[in-house]
Scaffold this motif. Structure first.
Motif, mmCIF file in Angstrom:
data_model
loop_
_atom_site.group_PDB
_atom_site.id
_atom_site.type_symbol
_atom_site.label_atom_id
_atom_site.label_comp_id
_atom_site.label_asym_id
_atom_site.label_seq_id
_atom_site.Cartn_x
_atom_site.Cartn_y
_atom_site.Cartn_z
ATOM 1 N N SER A 58 0.847 -7.551 -6.385
ATOM 2 C CA SER A 58 -0.211 -6.714 -6.946
ATOM 3 C C SER A 58 -0.215 -6.854 -8.457
ATOM 4 O O SER A 58 0.838 -7.002 -9.085
ATOM 5 N N ARG A 59 -1.413 -6.802 -9.035
ATOM 6 C CA ARG A 59 -1.554 -6.932 -10.482
ATOM 7 C C ARG A 59 -1.537 -5.593 -11.204
ATOM 8 O O ARG A 59 -0.995 -5.483 -12.295
ATOM 9 N N HIS A 60 -2.149 -4.598 -10.593
ATOM 10 C CA HIS A 60 -2.355 -3.336 -11.294
ATOM 11 C C HIS A 60 -1.661 -2.165 -10.615
ATOM 12 O O HIS A 60 -1.862 -1.023 -11.036
ATOM 13 N N GLY A 61 -0.875 -2.388 -9.600
ATOM 14 C CA GLY A 61 -0.213 -1.291 -8.905
ATOM 15 C C GLY A 61 1.245 -1.598 -8.657
ATOM 16 O O GLY A 61 1.709 -2.734 -8.800
ATOM 17 N N GLU A 62 1.959 -0.565 -8.288
ATOM 18 C CA GLU A 62 3.370 -0.715 -7.976
ATOM 19 C C GLU A 62 3.567 -0.668 -6.466
ATOM 20 O O GLU A 62 2.781 -0.066 -5.733
ATOM 21 N N VAL A 63 4.607 -1.305 -6.012
ATOM 22 C CA VAL A 63 4.897 -1.361 -4.583
ATOM 23 C C VAL A 63 5.423 0.004 -4.143
ATOM 24 O O VAL A 63 6.391 0.518 -4.707
ATOM 25 N N ASN A 64 4.771 0.591 -3.142
ATOM 26 C CA ASN A 64 5.210 1.897 -2.642
ATOM 27 C C ASN A 64 5.522 1.895 -1.156
ATOM 28 O O ASN A 64 5.867 2.939 -0.597
ATOM 29 N N TYR A 65 5.394 0.748 -0.496
ATOM 30 C CA TYR A 65 5.715 0.682 0.934
ATOM 31 C C TYR A 65 6.256 -0.699 1.257
ATOM 32 O O TYR A 65 5.682 -1.727 0.855
ATOM 33 N N LEU A 66 7.376 -0.736 1.987
ATOM 34 C CA LEU A 66 7.987 -1.977 2.466
ATOM 35 C C LEU A 66 8.460 -1.749 3.892
ATOM 36 O O LEU A 66 9.011 -0.689 4.214
ATOM 37 N N ARG A 67 8.269 -2.756 4.731
ATOM 38 C CA ARG A 67 8.714 -2.640 6.116
ATOM 39 C C ARG A 67 8.897 -4.029 6.709
ATOM 40 O O ARG A 67 8.013 -4.874 6.615
ATOM 41 N N PHE A 68 10.074 -4.295 7.289
ATOM 42 C CA PHE A 68 10.303 -5.531 8.022
ATOM 43 C C PHE A 68 9.654 -5.409 9.398
ATOM 44 O O PHE A 68 9.838 -4.401 10.096
ATOM 45 N N SER B 141 0.732 -1.314 -1.784
ATOM 46 C CA SER B 141 0.784 -1.002 -3.214
ATOM 47 C C SER B 141 -0.105 0.199 -3.506
ATOM 48 O O SER B 141 -0.983 0.559 -2.717
ATOM 49 N N THR B 142 0.141 0.792 -4.673
ATOM 50 C CA THR B 142 -0.611 1.984 -5.065
ATOM 51 C C THR B 142 -2.062 1.689 -5.406
ATOM 52 O O THR B 142 -2.882 2.603 -5.432
ATOM 53 N N ASP B 143 -2.402 0.433 -5.682
ATOM 54 C CA ASP B 143 -3.790 0.091 -5.998
ATOM 55 C C ASP B 143 -4.588 -0.307 -4.769
ATOM 56 O O ASP B 143 -5.700 -0.822 -4.894
ATOM 57 N N GLY B 144 -4.031 -0.089 -3.570
ATOM 58 C CA GLY B 144 -4.750 -0.390 -2.343
ATOM 59 C C GLY B 144 -4.497 -1.763 -1.773
ATOM 60 O O GLY B 144 -5.045 -2.097 -0.720
ATOM 61 N N GLN B 145 -3.682 -2.590 -2.424
ATOM 62 C CA GLN B 145 -3.387 -3.914 -1.898
ATOM 63 C C GLN B 145 -2.472 -3.789 -0.679
ATOM 64 O O GLN B 145 -1.556 -2.977 -0.641
ATOM 65 N N PHE B 146 -2.729 -4.631 0.314
ATOM 66 C CA PHE B 146 -2.007 -4.596 1.585
ATOM 67 C C PHE B 146 -1.805 -6.039 2.027
ATOM 68 O O PHE B 146 -2.783 -6.765 2.237
ATOM 69 N N CYS B 147 -0.558 -6.471 2.149
ATOM 70 C CA CYS B 147 -0.310 -7.891 2.380
ATOM 71 C C CYS B 147 0.954 -8.090 3.193
ATOM 72 O O CYS B 147 1.737 -7.159 3.423
ATOM 73 N N LEU B 148 1.138 -9.332 3.623
ATOM 74 C CA LEU B 148 2.344 -9.786 4.322
ATOM 75 C C LEU B 148 3.045 -10.814 3.458
ATOM 76 O O LEU B 148 2.398 -11.663 2.830
ATOM 77 N N ILE B 149 4.361 -10.750 3.447
ATOM 78 C CA ILE B 149 5.168 -11.761 2.777
ATOM 79 C C ILE B 149 5.950 -12.506 3.849
ATOM 80 O O ILE B 149 6.719 -11.903 4.601
#
Length: 693
Positions: free
Chosen positions: A463-473, A499-507
């Motif tokens: 994320s560019r403008h937000g901080e990570v607030n959720y992680l889950r394996f 992320s706090t800016d609404g981004q939702f992704c998979l790593i």
């Protein structure tokens, strides 16, 4: 060569001052003015505005194309088949038991437990001033559950649910200093430890309790046996009284013959035709305070005369250490003085900063970790119970690891290992086997570590403008691959990131594979809506439950980046508090419970209740049939470290298996080389002497 000379040159008189040309005509004309008559700097401003309008028009065209593409897509099905449960309409919190059998409901006047499959009440605990707002539960035995609740008064209560009863173990606030309140509680997976975040007006700290689960099980078994004996004795006494009454009646001749029912005496409650035994007022052992953890200040990396940074940190007991310098210790007073000097020199610039900025409350994120090689030698354990806890405080760039097995002289623990990070840590997550650790930071960076080997599997910016607030394996079936010998580790690791800016992704990362980031929220048309709930289904980890700010409830297949369906409440109701909705899955992802509040709709009947608890039967959703048939079981360990000898044996066995393929490749290479030699001209060939027999 002819020369042209201007005639009457002396008759030309110089111009007077009134006839002189303006300064604008004396300068060389700007070539751009042939097209644009505006002078500078207006011409530059005009060009900038035209460029901005062109960019804005291009953005509008792209967004319109995206909207048209979205409208042309097939909309996911919408299900509004929720069943209303009026008895629990005032639920303040929901929590599923670990095995999915029961649903725990926090109510304004206590705690209730219902069967997740048929919604029948199982047991309840009531108290007038206990509005349960937070519920945590874990399985500690066969259908024996440990439950921790926090009410609206910040009071932490510990319960044990067993044999269709709720037994109060302890009220933690009774042992806390006056004015202290509990803000959060975290449980280990097997219920061996709990971590309680406590704060007062002056300080915040973390208390770690060790739970005597084995002792509780023995005490419950004894209480059950005593209850069965009492029930049998009461039944026998009732039968004796009935027989005595029948004998008296027969002597008087008022009744006829009486048929007696004879039943065999049961040995266990399940074999008994009598109603199930409910245990009341069981006195269980109290959990003991194992460790107290206080926030650690940011450590400044520097050399020290003590030997290393960690040794100096351990030798200091006053808790005021900020960093370590060369042959001295930097304390808080020194840094405070430097802050004051900085403010004095930059007072003019600092006045432009916002003044009313509330500092975030100090909170602790903690994870209980199973035995690994992360701790110093000699502190490992072989039992599959947590032996360390990783703690990261709000605004801190360090992750501190505390040992739970090593006996401590003082109740206030000190870290065994400190992991520094590049920016403040905002989220932590661990794999089910606790061999992998994911760290999210406030700059949008996510790092996945193999904590036993001490190597990162991947570092990515999400994320560019937000901080990570959720992680889950997650362990989605399409991502799994055969294990890699000889280390018995899955090469594919998938982490769900929000992320706090609404981004939702998979790593997606793994051993020897490049890190890939796959965004799941589609093209961003406008400012994206933030996710308030991101929860993978327990038996279908590739299906994720999503709740947005505008109360939209959806189920998404993250492996295919496809929204499967939407869920909607009946007309006249909406999801309660979308920013913190009361929602939970139950029944091993077969049911979805959520609370809905009444809307201000004129068509709504007046007798409708203000709020109600609704349940969706996910097994009735046609779009989930294929996933329910392939429901995955619990995933094995990502990493299973073995001894060096076993690794050598595995490598040797793998080498022997590949021996035949290597020989075939060798023969193919020799045949190719011989064919190339045969194709060479005769003058380049080297004659080989004939071998005499």
């Amino acid at each position: 060569m002819p020369v042209y000379v201007r005639k009457n040159l002396m008759s030309i008189t110089p111009d007077s001052l009134s006839n002189l040309s303006s300064d604008e005509d004396d300068y060389i004309k700007d070539p751009d003015q042939l097209i644009d008559k505006l002078p500078q700097p207006f011409r530059l401003v005009d060009k900038i505005f035209n460029r901005l309008f062109d960019i804005a028009w291009e953005i509008c065209a792209i967004r319109e194309a995206i909207r048209e593409e979205e409208r042309s897509k097939i909309r996911p099905p919408l299900y509004d088949c929720a069943v209303k449960l009026d008895d629990y309409g005032k639920a303040l919190s929901l929590c599923e038991s670990t095995d999915g059998r029961y649903l725990l409901i926090g109510l304004p006047n206590g705690l209730a437990v219902i069967n997740a499959a048929n919604q029948l009440p199982v047991s309840s605990w009531e108290q007038s001033d206990a509005g349960i707002e937070t519920v945590r539960a874990c399985l500690i035995g066969v259908q024996v559950y440990f439950v921790a609740t926090i009410d609206s008064n910040s009071v932490l209560r510990l319960f044990c649910c067993a044999y269709e009863g709720i037994h109060l173990i302890k009220v933690v606030n009774e042992d806390l200093p006056e004015g202290s309140k509990v803000v959060d509680v975290q449980l280990s997976h097997e219920g061996d430890y709990i971590a309680v975040t406590i704060e007062n007006e002056a300080d915040t700290w973390l208390d770690v309790f060790k739970l005597p689960c084995d002792t509780w099980l023995r005490e419950l078994e004894n209480a059950q046996a005593n209850a069965i004996k009492e029930q049998k004795a009461a039944a026998e006494s009732a039968v004796d009284k009935q027989e005595a009454g029948d004998d008296v009646a027969n002597e008087d001749g008022t009744t006829g013959s009486v048929t007696k029912a004879v039943s065999s005496q049961p040995t266990t409650p399940r074999e008994s035709p009598m109603p199930p035994v409910t245990i009341h007022d069981v006195q269980l052992s109290k959990p003991l305070l194992h460790m107290k953890i206080k926030p650690t200040p940011s450590v400044v990396t520097a050399s020290t005369s003590v030997g290393n940074q960690l040794a100096s940190f351990k030798t200091t007991d006053d808790g005021n250490i900020i960093g370590l310098g060369n042959r001295h210790i930097i304390q808080e007073q020194h840094l405070e003085m430097r802050r004051n000097v900085f403010k004095q020199f930059h007072e003019e610039q600092l006045r432009y900063l916002p003044k009313d900025v509330d500092k975030p409350k100090l909170r602790a994120q903690c994870l209980f970790l199973n035995p690994s090689l992360i701790l110093p030698a000699g502190l490992e354990t072989t039992a599959d119970i947590p032996n360390s806890i990783a703690v990261a405080w709000t605004g801190s760039t360090n992750i501190c690891h505390y040992n739970l097995i090593k006996p401590v002289k003082d109740i206030e623990g000190k870290p065994e290992v400190i992991w520094p990070c590049s920016s403040p840590v905002t989220a932590l997550a661990t794999s089910p086997c606790t061999s992998l650790l994911a760290i999210g930071q406030n700059d949008g960076t996510v790092t996945v570590w193999n904590k036993q080997q001490g190597i990162p599997l991947g570092v990515s910016h999400t994320s560019r403008h937000g901080e990570v607030n959720y992680l889950r394996f997650i362990t989605a079936a399409p991502f799994e691959r055969p294990v890699t010998q000889p280390y018995l580790q899955s090469p594919k690791v998938v982490v769900l990131v929000g992320s706090t800016d609404g981004q939702f992704c998979l790593i997606k990362c793994g051993y020897g594979e490049p890190v890939r980031v796959q965004h799941l929220d589609g093209p961003v048309i406008e400012e994206p809506e933030k996710f308030t709930v991101i929860e993978p289904l327990s038996t279908m980890p590739q299906v994720v439950l999503l709740v947005r700010e505008m109360s939209e409830i959806s189920l998404m297949d993250v492996s295919k980046k496809h929204v499967l369906c939407l869920a909607a409440l009946p007309p006249g109701y909406q999801l309660s508090s979308p920013m913190k909705p009361i929602i939970s899955q139950a029944g091993n992802a077969q049911m979805l419970y959520l609370r809905g509040d009444k809307t201000d709709d004129e068509n709504q009947p007046n007798d409708a209740e203000e709020s109600a608890l609704f349940v969706f039967q996910l097994r009735s959703f046609p779009c989930l049939d294929g996933y329910l048939q392939k429901a995955s079981q619990e995933h094995g360990p990502y990493v299973a470290h073995v001894t060096v000898q076993k690794r050598f044996d595995a490598l040797l066995a793998d080498r022997l298996i590949q021996q035949n393929s290597r020989q075939q490749r060798m023969q193919q290479r020799w045949s190719m080389l011989r064919g190339e030699i045969d194709n060479l001209p005769s003058r380049y060939r080297v004659s080989t002497p004939a071998i005499k027999a």
